[in-house]
Structure formats: structure tokens, C-alpha cells
Design a protein around this motif. Structure first.
Motif, PDB file in Angstrom:
ATOM      1  N   GLY A  93      13.328   4.112  15.865  1.00  0.00           N
ATOM      2  CA  GLY A  93      13.036   5.383  16.485  1.00  0.00           C
ATOM      3  C   GLY A  93      12.061   6.465  15.938  1.00  0.00           C
ATOM      4  N   GLU A  94      11.783   6.126  14.648  1.00  0.00           N
ATOM      5  CA  GLU A  94      10.781   7.219  13.937  1.00  0.00           C
ATOM      6  C   GLU A  94       9.338   7.117  14.768  1.00  0.00           C
ATOM      7  N   THR A  95       8.730   8.326  14.605  1.00  0.00           N
ATOM      8  CA  THR A  95       7.306   8.179  15.116  1.00  0.00           C
ATOM      9  C   THR A  95       6.644   9.262  14.249  1.00  0.00           C
ATOM     10  N   ASN A  96       5.442   9.059  14.176  1.00  0.00           N
ATOM     11  CA  ASN A  96       4.453   9.964  13.316  1.00  0.00           C
ATOM     12  C   ASN A  96       4.952   9.994  12.035  1.00  0.00           C
ATOM     13  N   VAL A  97       5.201   9.002  11.236  1.00  0.00           N
ATOM     14  CA  VAL A  97       5.608   9.017  10.006  1.00  0.00           C
ATOM     15  C   VAL A  97       4.725   9.010   8.835  1.00  0.00           C
ATOM     16  N   THR A  98       4.815  10.142   8.118  1.00  0.00           N
ATOM     17  CA  THR A  98       4.041  10.149   6.945  1.00  0.00           C
ATOM     18  C   THR A  98       4.732  10.390   5.566  1.00  0.00           C
ATOM     19  N   LEU A  99       4.447   9.437   4.767  1.00  0.00           N
ATOM     20  CA  LEU A  99       5.143   9.520   3.414  1.00  0.00           C
ATOM     21  C   LEU A  99       4.063   9.644   2.186  1.00  0.00           C
ATOM     22  N   THR A 100       4.845   9.815   1.093  1.00  0.00           N
ATOM     23  CA  THR A 100       3.852  10.079  -0.345  1.00  0.00           C
ATOM     24  C   THR A 100       4.377   9.230  -1.012  1.00  0.00           C
ATOM     25  N   LEU A 101       3.696   8.548  -1.821  1.00  0.00           N
ATOM     26  CA  LEU A 101       3.888   7.408  -2.592  1.00  0.00           C
ATOM     27  C   LEU A 101       3.435   7.868  -3.995  1.00  0.00           C
ATOM     28  N   ASP A 102       4.185   8.027  -5.055  1.00  0.00           N
ATOM     29  CA  ASP A 102       3.977   8.435  -6.593  1.00  0.00           C
ATOM     30  C   ASP A 102       3.477   7.277  -7.498  1.00  0.00           C
ATOM     31  N   ILE A 103       2.483   7.178  -8.082  1.00  0.00           N
ATOM     32  CA  ILE A 103       2.223   6.231  -9.031  1.00  0.00           C
ATOM     33  C   ILE A 103       1.733   6.871 -10.268  1.00  0.00           C
ATOM     34  N   LEU A 104       1.665   6.024 -11.391  1.00  0.00           N
ATOM     35  CA  LEU A 104       1.165   6.187 -12.595  1.00  0.00           C
ATOM     36  C   LEU A 104      -0.336   6.199 -12.416  1.00  0.00           C
ATOM     37  N   ASN A 105      -1.092   7.070 -13.416  1.00  0.00           N
ATOM     38  CA  ASN A 105      -2.350   6.861 -13.408  1.00  0.00           C
ATOM     39  C   ASN A 105      -2.778   5.944 -14.061  1.00  0.00           C
ATOM     40  N   LYS A 106      -3.011   4.832 -13.414  1.00  0.00           N
ATOM     41  CA  LYS A 106      -3.632   3.514 -14.354  1.00  0.00           C
ATOM     42  C   LYS A 106      -4.396   2.835 -12.961  1.00  0.00           C
ATOM     43  N   THR A 107      -5.489   2.104 -13.324  1.00  0.00           N
ATOM     44  CA  THR A 107      -6.267   1.338 -12.366  1.00  0.00           C
ATOM     45  C   THR A 107      -5.331   0.720 -11.504  1.00  0.00           C
ATOM     46  N   THR A 108      -4.551  -0.410 -12.194  1.00  0.00           N
ATOM     47  CA  THR A 108      -3.614  -1.359 -11.593  1.00  0.00           C
ATOM     48  C   THR A 108      -2.962  -0.632 -10.461  1.00  0.00           C
ATOM     49  N   TYR A 109      -2.498   0.609 -10.644  1.00  0.00           N
ATOM     50  CA  TYR A 109      -1.549   1.034  -9.695  1.00  0.00           C
ATOM     51  C   TYR A 109      -2.150   1.793  -8.657  1.00  0.00           C
ATOM     52  N   THR A 110      -3.305   2.272  -8.993  1.00  0.00           N
ATOM     53  CA  THR A 110      -4.138   2.892  -7.826  1.00  0.00           C
ATOM     54  C   THR A 110      -4.656   2.011  -6.950  1.00  0.00           C
ATOM     55  N   THR A 111      -5.041   0.852  -7.488  1.00  0.00           N
ATOM     56  CA  THR A 111      -5.526  -0.352  -6.736  1.00  0.00           C
ATOM     57  C   THR A 111      -4.337  -0.849  -5.422  1.00  0.00           C
ATOM     58  N   MET A 112      -3.138  -0.951  -6.310  1.00  0.00           N
ATOM     59  CA  MET A 112      -1.974  -1.560  -5.638  1.00  0.00           C
ATOM     60  C   MET A 112      -1.625  -0.222  -4.083  1.00  0.00           C
ATOM     61  N   ALA A 113      -1.844   0.854  -4.626  1.00  0.00           N
ATOM     62  CA  ALA A 113      -1.434   1.860  -3.836  1.00  0.00           C
ATOM     63  C   ALA A 113      -2.537   1.854  -2.597  1.00  0.00           C
ATOM     64  N   GLN A 114      -3.604   1.781  -2.944  1.00  0.00           N
ATOM     65  CA  GLN A 114      -4.780   1.821  -1.860  1.00  0.00           C
ATOM     66  C   GLN A 114      -4.392   0.339  -0.904  1.00  0.00           C
ATOM     67  N   VAL A 115      -4.246  -0.772  -1.342  1.00  0.00           N
ATOM     68  CA  VAL A 115      -3.832  -1.846  -0.738  1.00  0.00           C
ATOM     69  C   VAL A 115      -2.461  -1.779   0.224  1.00  0.00           C
ATOM     70  N   ILE A 116      -1.357  -1.015  -0.312  1.00  0.00           N
ATOM     71  CA  ILE A 116      -0.167  -0.801   0.352  1.00  0.00           C
ATOM     72  C   ILE A 116      -0.355   0.185   1.372  1.00  0.00           C
ATOM     73  N   GLN A 117      -1.314   1.390   1.246  1.00  0.00           N
ATOM     74  CA  GLN A 117      -1.605   2.420   2.035  1.00  0.00           C
ATOM     75  C   GLN A 117      -2.311   1.990   3.345  1.00  0.00           C
ATOM     76  N   ALA A 118      -3.318   0.830   3.269  1.00  0.00           N
ATOM     77  CA  ALA A 118      -3.968   0.327   4.088  1.00  0.00           C
ATOM     78  C   ALA A 118      -3.005  -0.806   5.182  1.00  0.00           C
ATOM     79  N   MET A 119      -1.983  -1.461   4.403  1.00  0.00           N
ATOM     80  CA  MET A 119      -1.038  -2.285   5.025  1.00  0.00           C
ATOM     81  C   MET A 119      -0.051  -1.320   6.092  1.00  0.00           C
ATOM     82  N   LEU A 120       0.499  -0.039   5.369  1.00  0.00           N
ATOM     83  CA  LEU A 120       1.589   0.509   6.355  1.00  0.00           C
ATOM     84  C   LEU A 120       0.567   1.308   7.318  1.00  0.00           C
ATOM     85  N   ALA A 121      -0.559   1.478   7.211  1.00  0.00           N
ATOM     86  CA  ALA A 121      -1.409   2.070   8.520  1.00  0.00           C
ATOM     87  C   ALA A 121      -1.570   1.291   9.676  1.00  0.00           C
ATOM     88  N   GLN A 122      -1.300  -0.269   9.488  1.00  0.00           N
ATOM     89  CA  GLN A 122      -1.287  -1.215  10.257  1.00  0.00           C
ATOM     90  C   GLN A 122      -0.128  -1.224  11.254  1.00  0.00           C
TER      91      GLN A 122
END
Length: 363
Positions: free
Chosen positions: A205-234
């Protein structure tokens, strides 16, 4: 020197954790002389090397212990530089500034083709575990169906291919392969199921969901976050990524506003060391998901005392089932532990690739 240890209950991981991984003896007189507390300065030292200097987040220098009666260490000094980002460490190694470093999994394929300056790549399995966690206490994440939708929307193989370039396999929980409690498969498949994720989101029943993902500032995690961001947008979820430096990130246990987090812990070669951080008493300390489950806590306690390996295995598998059923966890990978070393160093490593500096030799 002799010491007495009084163990009131059976503790299966006693030898694998307390004695093999991080043995430490606190000398009563030295501790009392320091006022009963041990701070950043050691109250007593032993071994082939002593700490000669320490600058927080800059450098630790170890020097030969002149009173050491065992085998003489190979080096006069060992300098330890805390470098959070593996890519930064790789640049320093290739510039000849380091003799040994862990490297990113994304660089493994490149180093398999040759390590600069005559160096060597060593690949080992890992006891680390990486996951996406959701804070159960946050008002935006109270809905289990929403959390389950997020679980099913994340395609783990795609996340790992983008961030580790195929050098890491999906995990099924927090307990590494080869240990009691490792699950052959998780309750949520590693592959995404967008149709199921969208159905769960609709049920929530949730709509217009906006969430924040905290990550450590490392290249690996920023890449993971960007991919997950695109997946949740789907599935219609907007994900904002909050990149934090080390100090702020590792204080996240105190952050009541934490929503989603990409996290990575290590463990000793016993499953109790993994489950210990997710009991009720750890909520808001190391249990950043604020996961509280009475059955989980009971399993953690009972399994640590169980001597039947088959029963222990079943207990720890059930404990991870409970974590996954809560919807607060999307298990990602155990990574691996690739390291590189220069041609002048003969490193000594644990089976999981971590350095044993006291045994480092000269090539």
C-alpha cells in the motif's frame, strides 16, 4: 607464565576465536597502573615487534623488540598505513610506496595478467560478508511488504558484476562457505524477481516511496549503490545515496535516522562470531537494522554451546532464515581476499588472506 581460565558453560568457538584468531592477555599490574582502563597506548607489549609510534589515521610503526628471545624478525621496522580505499592503495603500490596491500576485487582480473614491479597476486577466500540492511525502527521501513519488495528487486549477480567484475560470488547469508550454518541457498533467490517485487510493493500500500541509502566512501560501494538505485527505480522506489567518510559511517549505530545501509563485517572461523552482532542487545550498536527476534537470540546462545555439528549447522541456518524473513536484509557476497606484494617481501597470511605481520619474511 601460567594463567587460569574458568569457563562456566560449554563454548564451542573458544579455541577458534579466543585462542587462534585474537589471543590477548591483559596483565593485571599494568592495567591497574594505567588506572584500570586501556586506551590507545598499550599498557604492556610482547612479541618480535613493539609499537614505536602511532598517529591516528596516518601511520603505525612497529620496531624490533630488543628483548625478544624467539626467532628474530626479518625487518627492523614495519610501517602500517591505514588506507580505506583499495584503489588508492593500488596506486601507492604501483608507485613503489607500499610492499603489501589488499586490492579491490575489481582489479583482480587486471593483476592476474601481471603485477607491476615484479609483484605477485595472491587470492584467498574470505570471511567477510556484505549486505544491504534496512532499519526496522525507521518510520519509512515499518512495512514488511515494502522491505520484501526491496529484497526481490535487487539482482545480486548484476550488482556483483558491476562492482567486483565477476571476482565475487553471491552469498546466502552472513556465514561463509565451509562453516557450519552456511546455507546452500537463501529464502530469497540471488536473482531479482521484478514481478514479485512490484506485487509486494502493491500489497504494502506504499506509494511515492523515497528512501536514503548510506554507504562508505569507497569505489566498490558507490558502484553497488548506483546499480541498486537503478533496480529500485524499476519498481517505483526513489533511492537517494548518502556517501559518508569512515568516521561518520562507522558511527551509524547511533544514527536513529538511518534507513538503508550497505554494510560489510568480518568474522572469525566460527558461525557464532557472525550471529553475535544481530542479537537484541546489539540493536543500535552493531545491529544497525535494529533487528530483534527472541528465537534468533535463543538460537545464537544455544548454538554456541552445542557440540553436535549437525545440530549447530541447523541452528545457524534457521537463524539466518529469521533474518531474511524479517525483510531487513538483502545478502550480497562474502567477497574474496586478494592481496599483492612486492618482490622483496615473502608475506605470511591466514587462510582467509589476512596478514600475519610478525611472520613476514624477506624474499
Amino acid at each position: 607464565m601460567s594463567a587460569k581460565h574458568h569457563v562456566l558453560k560449554s563454548l564451542c568457538p573458544l579455541w577458534s576465536i579466543a585462542c587462534l584468531i585474537s589471543p590477548a592477555i591483559s596483565f593485571q599490574k599494568a592495567v591497574e597502573a594505567a588506572g584500570g582502563r586501556i586506551g590507545s597506548d598499550p599498557v604492556a607489549e610482547s612479541g618480535p615487534y613493539l609499537r614505536s609510534s602511532w598517529a591516528a589515521k596516518e601511520k603505525t610503526v612497529l620496531s624490533r623488540n630488543p628483548d625478544w628471545k624467539g626467532d628474530a624478525p626479518a625487518w627492523d621496522t614495519i610501517e602500517i598505513l591505514p588506507i580505506d580505499d583499495e584503489n588508492t592503495a593500488e596506486i601507492a603500490f604501483e608507485a613503489g610506496e607500499l610492499d603489501f596491500t589488499r586490492v579491490s576485487l575489481g582489479s583482480v582480473d587486471r593483476y592476474r595478467g601481471g603485477v607491476p614491479n615484479g609483484g605477485t597476486l595472491v587470492e584467498n577466500p574470505s570471511l567477510y560478508y556484505v549486505w544491504l540492511g534496512m532499519n526496522l525502527d525507521h518510520p519509512k521501513l515499518q512495512n514488511q511488504k515494502l522491505r520484501q519488495a526491496i529484497q526481490h528487486a535487487i539482482d545480486v549477480p548484476t550488482v556483483l558484476e558491476a562492482s567486483y567484475f565477476g571476482a565475487a560470488a553471491p552469498s546466502t547469508g552472513i556465514i561463509a562457505p565451509g562453516l557450519a550454518g552456511n546455507r546452500a541457498q537463501g529464502l530469497v533467490p540471488a536473482e531479482a524477481n521484478i514481478e514479485k517485487a512490484m506485487a509486494l510493493l502493491a500489497e504494502s500500500g506504499e506509494t511515492n516511496v523515497t528512501l536514503t541509502l548510506d554507504i562508505l566512501n569507497k569505489t566498490t560501494y558507490t558502484t553497488m549503490a548506483q546499480v541498486i538505485q537503478a533496480m529500485l527505480a524499476q519498481i517505483g522506489i526513489t533511492l537517494e545515496v548518502n556517501v559518508l567518510e569512515s568516521g561518520a559511517f562507522w558511527a551509524s549505530g547511533d544514527n536513529e535516522n538511518l534507513q538503508l545501509v550497505l554494510n560489510r563485517f568480518s568474522m572469525a572461523p566460527d558461525p557464532s562470531y557472525a550471529t553475535a552482532w544481530f542479537i537484541k542487545e546489539q540493536a543500535g550498536i552493531w545491529n544497525w537494522e535494529r533487528f530483534r527476534n527472541a528465537e534468533f537470540d535463543e538460537l545464537h546462545q544455544a548454538a554456541s554451546q552445542e557440540t553436535d555439528i549437525t545440530k549447530r549447522d541447523a541452528m545457524y541456518q534457521r537463524a539466518q532464515d529469521l533474518m531474511e524473513e524479517s525483510g531487513a536484509y538483502r545478502f550480497l557476497t562474502h567477497e574474496a581476499t586478494p592481496v599483492i606484494h612486492s618482490s622483496r617481501v615473502n608475506p605470511a597470511l591466514r587462510p582467509d588472506g589476512l596478514a600475519l605481520l610478525r611472520y613476514f619474511g624477506k624474499a
